[in-house]
Write an enzyme that holds these catalytic residues in place. Structure first.
Site, PDB file in Angstrom:
ATOM      1  N   GLU A  56      40.855  17.103  54.392  1.00  0.00           N
ATOM      2  CA  GLU A  56      39.705  18.002  54.541  1.00  0.00           C
ATOM      3  C   GLU A  56      39.885  18.909  55.756  1.00  0.00           C
ATOM      4  O   GLU A  56      40.370  18.469  56.807  1.00  0.00           O
ATOM      5  CB  GLU A  56      38.423  17.190  54.705  1.00  0.00           C
ATOM      6  CG  GLU A  56      38.128  16.303  53.505  1.00  0.00           C
ATOM      7  CD  GLU A  56      37.007  15.315  53.746  1.00  0.00           C
ATOM      8  OE1 GLU A  56      36.422  14.840  52.748  1.00  0.00           O
ATOM      9  OE2 GLU A  56      36.716  15.000  54.923  1.00  0.00           O
ATOM     10  N   ASP A 228      31.363   9.682  51.726  1.00  0.00           N
ATOM     11  CA  ASP A 228      31.559  10.976  52.362  1.00  0.00           C
ATOM     12  C   ASP A 228      32.538  11.885  51.627  1.00  0.00           C
ATOM     13  O   ASP A 228      33.074  12.827  52.207  1.00  0.00           O
ATOM     14  CB  ASP A 228      32.029  10.788  53.809  1.00  0.00           C
ATOM     15  CG  ASP A 228      33.313   9.952  53.897  1.00  0.00           C
ATOM     16  OD1 ASP A 228      33.827   9.549  52.836  1.00  0.00           O
ATOM     17  OD2 ASP A 228      33.786   9.715  55.018  1.00  0.00           O
TER      18      ASP A 228
END
Length: 349
Positions: A56, A228
């Site tokens: 990410e 998440d």
């Protein structure tokens, strides 16, 4: 020159300041920036899924600074003795684009995640909360426990993990906090019974039902931290349906948070509005509140900003030359000639 904080430098800073004090200062910094929410250019993080995890990139910008973090989540890493989550980040001067700080963000992310949980609970948990359940006792759990004991007033924590060695580690690390009562539970349902605050920090890369409706009691506040990324959740959908749910950045949470299980029209509340005083948080002592925490770039911006200031104040880290120092800003080719390349100067804090 750019300040570089590697793991040893970050570790020294944390030890010099003290974990509890640092978590409190970091929580205050995050809260301050969330109240300034509209001053930032924001977007959901950019993700790249691999077979074993996710990579990410998390950018955010203000008029003063641009910041980003690279972070991963590879749950299987622990079987090879590696951390499942690691990160690094950059804080840059928005006016020139020059990097001000290059920083490790593995230890720092653990600190900022627990600080963010603290910010949310201060705004949402019922007054007088003293008992907490901590489900998942891995790398993040210790920071959560210290934050809530030292800075929130939690004096009893019930802990559970499917891996007994993780709980062993947590209890060993918390042994110096003698005023904190730690109860080792035999199950999740036993751990959450009677809790004012429940924090879930599990790592399983799946749509898990760590908390189910049968475990929920009136007035609980839940920090759902472990879910998440897309395909990873911890709460049964009916827990969310029975709660007032708060999010960091809704477009990102819709893709990655607990609410990915629910329709797009499921109502949520922006946490920044609660912190800014424009939206109500908890509406009654009996209400169930959920902070659907996925981790947002603004929290990393706050973390980088905090550690940049702290490093300057304490002369920590080293200075490195990430950008050429030009005599002629139009002549970059000179750096291809060894005779013209000046040695890097390091200033060790």
């Amino acid at each position: 020159m750019t300040c570089f904080l590697d793991v040893p430098a970050m570790s020294r800073l944390v030890q010099d300041v003290g974990v509890s004090r640092l978590l409190g200062e970091l929580a205050d910094t995050i809260r301050h920036d969330f109240v300034r929410w509209q001053d930032f250019e924001k977007c959901a993080r950019l993700t790249s899924q691999s077979r074993t995890g996710v990579h990410e990139l998390m950018p955010v910008a203000s008029d003063d600074h641009y910041a980003f973090k690279y972070v991963n989540c590879h749950p299987e890493n622990t079987t090879s003795g590696l951390f499942s989550v690691m990160g690094m980040g950059v804080l840059a001067d928005a006016k020139t684009g020059y990097p001000l700080l290059l920083c490790e963000l593995t230890l720092a992310t653990a600190l900022r995640t627990s600080a963010m949980s603290l910010v949310a609970a201060r705004a949402l948990a019922r007054p007088g909360a003293r008992r907490m359940a901590l489900i998942g006792n891995g790398a993040q759990s210790d920071f959560q426990a210290v934050a809530f004991h030292s800075l929130f007033g939690i004096d009893e924590i019930s802990v559970f993990d499917v891996d007994p060695s993780a709980t062993d580690k947590l209890m060993r690390n918390l042994s110096d906090y003698r005023a904190l009562k730690i109860i080792r539970a035999d199950s999740i349902s036993q751990a959450v019974r009677g809790a004012d605050i429940v924090t879930t920090v599990t790592a399983n890369m799946a749509h898990a039902h760590v908390l189910t409706p049968a475990m929920i009691e009136p007035g609980m506040h839940i920090n759902a931290v472990g879910g998440d990324c897309t395909g990873k959740t911890e709460l049964h959908a009916d827990v969310l349906r029975g709660a007032r749910v708060f999010v960091e950045f809704e477009p990102q949470t819709r893709m990655e948070g607990e609410i990915q299980q629910l329709p797009d029209d499921f109502a949520v509340v922006d946490l920044w509005r609660v912190l800014a005083g424009t939206e109500a948080g908890r509406q009654s002592a009996e209400q169930l509140t959920v902070f659907d925490s996925v981790g947002f770039a603004l929290e990393d911006y706050s973390t980088l900003r905090y550690f940049h200031a702290l490093a300057a104040k304490r002369c920590a880290g080293v200075e490195v030359e990430l950008v050429p120092r030009p005599d002629d800003s139009k002549d970059l080719f000179r750096y291809t000639r060894p005779a013209d390349v000046r040695p890097t100067l390091y200033r060790i804090g």
